[in-house]
Design an enzyme around this catalytic site. Structure first.
Site, PDB file in Angstrom:
ATOM      1  N   HIS A   1       0.849  -1.198   0.000  1.00 13.84           N
ATOM      2  CA  HIS A   1       0.000   0.000   0.000  1.00 13.84           C
ATOM      3  C   HIS A   1       0.884   1.247   0.000  1.00 13.84           C
ATOM      4  O   HIS A   1       1.935   1.270   0.639  1.00 13.84           O
ATOM      5  CB  HIS A   1      -0.935   0.007   1.217  1.00 13.84           C
ATOM      6  CG  HIS A   1      -1.984   1.066   1.105  1.00 13.84           C
ATOM      7  ND1 HIS A   1      -1.740   2.374   1.475  1.00 13.84           N
ATOM      8  CD2 HIS A   1      -3.242   1.034   0.618  1.00 13.84           C
ATOM      9  CE1 HIS A   1      -2.825   3.089   1.224  1.00 13.84           C
ATOM     10  NE2 HIS A   1      -3.749   2.303   0.704  1.00 13.84           N
TER      11      HIS A   1
ATOM     12  N   GLU B   1      -3.683   1.914  -7.618  1.00 17.07           N
ATOM     13  CA  GLU B   1      -4.049   3.048  -6.766  1.00 17.07           C
ATOM     14  C   GLU B   1      -3.101   4.204  -7.028  1.00 17.07           C
ATOM     15  O   GLU B   1      -2.023   4.278  -6.428  1.00 17.07           O
ATOM     16  CB  GLU B   1      -3.896   2.666  -5.292  1.00 17.07           C
ATOM     17  CG  GLU B   1      -5.048   1.938  -4.707  1.00 17.07           C
ATOM     18  CD  GLU B   1      -5.141   2.217  -3.199  1.00 17.07           C
ATOM     19  OE1 GLU B   1      -6.271   2.449  -2.754  1.00 17.07           O
ATOM     20  OE2 GLU B   1      -4.120   2.207  -2.513  1.00 17.07           O
TER      21      GLU B   1
HETATM   22  P1  PGA Z   1      -9.462   6.349  -0.258  1.00 14.53           P
HETATM   23  O1  PGA Z   1      -8.279   5.358   0.174  1.00 14.53           O
HETATM   24  O2  PGA Z   1     -10.589   5.504  -0.763  1.00 14.53           O
HETATM   25  O3  PGA Z   1      -9.785   7.062   1.025  1.00 14.53           O
HETATM   26  O4  PGA Z   1      -8.905   7.249  -1.301  1.00 14.53           O
HETATM   27  C1  PGA Z   1      -7.857   4.328  -0.636  1.00 14.53           C
HETATM   28  C2  PGA Z   1      -6.623   3.708  -0.036  1.00 14.53           C
HETATM   29  O5  PGA Z   1      -5.709   4.445   0.381  1.00 14.53           O
HETATM   30  O6  PGA Z   1      -6.528   2.488   0.093  1.00 14.53           O
END
Ligand code: PGA
Length: 262
Positions: free
Chosen positions: A101, A171
């Site tokens: 992450h 992401e």
């Molecule tokens: P968010 O977070 O949906 O608050 O943007 C996603 C993440 O960091 O896993």
């Protein structure tokens, strides 16, 4: 199991360091679980703080709702203060773990470290939710090499048989709600999901790569989730902030369940 569920959308809650008590965690989990029991086309995974996992694992329900951890260490056991191993998670019936992450990468995790963690977790039989994504979106396309390097470093030495226990999440760091300065569009996600699948194909072969779910993460909410699945080629979503509200997260699950894909 990840490799079988291309027909199912996967919605993952990343609770991060929330909520503050086991009582609140259990209440939130049970409220979400109610929705998941009616959402037959969705597999939900709630990634909670370690402390709450054994209790929440007792509330899991088959393919509908499972729990996961947000990190795991690469050694099985030993003198590693503060760490929790994939072996320990597997022993408590925790079958999913987020690795790589961006918030952990920002705390100093290198591509190499993430790779060691991925190898250990897959070796323990866990399903790995592997996050990749660039910090900034540049015009020259350097972000593609950044994402490709993350994928190669994490997966290059993994035996092919483990790839079906993998869930990829794209992401882009700039789109995560805590520091979002722009919003990813479903069209951009489609481009990225094709790129990620091609990169995976180069490592594990096309036949396997086609079966690996690729999710989108970054400011997902009830309004935009369907677009990422319908038009963005996403097999689901990883949700941070909106997963802390039972109402919002339940609505996300419902909308993902309703999306028609061919
Ligand atoms: P968010 O977070 O949906 O608050 O943007 C996603 C993440 O960091 O896993």
């Amino acid at each position: 199991m990840p490799g079988e569920k291309k027909s199912k959308r996967i919605i993952i809650a990343n609770w991060k360091m929330n909520p503050t008590t086991l009582f609140e965690a259990s209440k939130l989990f049970q409220a979400i679980k109610k929705t998941t029991l009616k959402a037959t086309r969705v597999q939900t995974i709630v990634c909670a703080p370690y402390l709450f996992l054994p209790t929440l694992a007792g509330f899991q329900s088959g393919q509908r709702i499972s729990v996961g951890a947000q990190d795991s260490f690469y050694e099985r056991v030993g003198a590693y203060t503060g760490e929790v191993s994939a072996t320990q998670l597997a022993g408590e019936d925790i079958r999913y773990v987020i690795l790589g992450h961006s918030e952990r990468r920002a705390m100093g995790e290198s591509n190499d470290l993430v790779g060691r963690k991925v190898a250990a977790a897959l070796g323990e039989g866990l399903n790995v939710i592997l996050c990749v994504g660039e910090k900034d979106r540049d015009q020259g396309g350097d972000y593609l090499s950044e994402v490709s390097a993350q994928i190669h470093a994490s997966l290059a030495s993994i035996p092919r048989r483990y790839f079906l226990n993998l869930i990829m999440v794209y992401e882009p760091v700039w789109a995560i709600s805590t520091h979002a300065n722009a919003v990813e569009s479903p069209e951009d996600m489609l481009h990225m999901s094709i790129f990620i699948r091609k990169t995976l194909g180069g490592i594990c072969g096309k036949d396997i790569a086609i079966k690996i779910p690729i999710l989108y993460g970054g400011s997902v909410d009830e309004e935009n989730v369907a677009g990422f699945i319908e038009r963005g080629g996403a097999d689901g979503a990883l949700v941070g902030r909106a997963s802390l509200s039972a109402t919002s997260f339940s609505e996300i699950i419902k909308r993902a369940n309703e999306v028609k894909i061919d």
